[in-house]
Design a protein around this motif. Structure first.
Motif, PDB file in Angstrom:
ATOM      1  N   ARG A  65       0.833  -1.295  -0.074  1.00  0.00           N
ATOM      2  CA  ARG A  65      -0.085  -0.088   0.027  1.00  0.00           C
ATOM      3  C   ARG A  65       0.827   1.247   0.000  1.00  0.00           C
ATOM      4  NH1 ARG A  65      -3.444  -2.654   4.424  1.00  0.00           N
ATOM      5  NH2 ARG A  65      -4.698  -3.660   3.215  1.00  0.00           N
ATOM      6  N   GLU A 122       1.341   6.814  -6.599  1.00  0.00           N
ATOM      7  CA  GLU A 122       0.389   7.603  -7.112  1.00  0.00           C
ATOM      8  C   GLU A 122       0.710   9.069  -6.890  1.00  0.00           C
ATOM      9  OE1 GLU A 122      -3.458   8.438  -8.551  1.00  0.00           O
ATOM     10  OE2 GLU A 122      -2.531   6.540  -8.337  1.00  0.00           O
ATOM     11  N   GLU A 181       2.197   1.621  -3.347  1.00  0.00           N
ATOM     12  CA  GLU A 181       1.180   2.323  -4.325  1.00  0.00           C
ATOM     13  C   GLU A 181       0.776   3.682  -4.132  1.00  0.00           C
ATOM     14  OE1 GLU A 181      -1.903  -0.664  -3.815  1.00  0.00           O
ATOM     15  OE2 GLU A 181      -1.095  -2.265  -4.897  1.00  0.00           O
ATOM     16  N   ALA A 182       0.804   3.884  -3.083  1.00  0.00           N
ATOM     17  CA  ALA A 182       0.489   5.422  -2.548  1.00  0.00           C
ATOM     18  C   ALA A 182       1.684   6.070  -2.918  1.00  0.00           C
ATOM     19  CB  ALA A 182       0.529   5.709  -1.126  1.00  0.00           C
ATOM     20  N   GLY A 187       3.032  10.353  -9.576  1.00  0.00           N
ATOM     21  CA  GLY A 187       2.374  10.124 -10.832  1.00  0.00           C
ATOM     22  C   GLY A 187       2.348   8.975 -11.675  1.00  0.00           C
ATOM     23  N   HIS A 211       1.861   4.856 -12.461  1.00  0.00           N
ATOM     24  CA  HIS A 211       0.981   3.936 -12.064  1.00  0.00           C
ATOM     25  C   HIS A 211       1.622   2.455 -12.582  1.00  0.00           C
ATOM     26  CE1 HIS A 211      -1.874   7.044 -11.576  1.00  0.00           C
ATOM     27  NE2 HIS A 211      -1.482   7.430 -12.704  1.00  0.00           N
TER      28      HIS A 211
END
Length: 76
Positions: free
Chosen positions: A63, A70, A66-67, A73, A75
């Motif tokens: 997590r 994000e 992934e944050a 910018g 993915h």
């Protein structure tokens, strides 16, 4: 495996493992081997290093990554 809804029987059925081998892995009695870690991590769709961590820690790390992606910018 439990977190991902996988059972010993799935190891036998989906990977063609012998029941004894699946039992040893499930109970943490199988010795560490890279080929086994790679096979299992691919089957579980996780990174190999995540298999060697406590599930909660691996999820937190995933997590966090992934944050960060994000925010940057990017993915995956």
């Amino acid at each position: 495996m439990q977190h991902l809804g996988k059972r010993q029987a799935d190891l036998v059925k989906e990977l063609g493992w012998a029941k004894g081998r699946a039992n040893k892995f499930y109970h943490g009695q199988h010795s560490y081997r890279r080929d086994i870690v790679n096979e299992l991590s691919a089957w579980l769709e996780i990174a190999p290093f995540e298999l060697l961590m406590a599930p909660d820690e691996a999820l937190r790390l995933r997590r966090l990554r992934e944050a960060a992606m994000e925010v940057a910018g990017m993915h995956s």
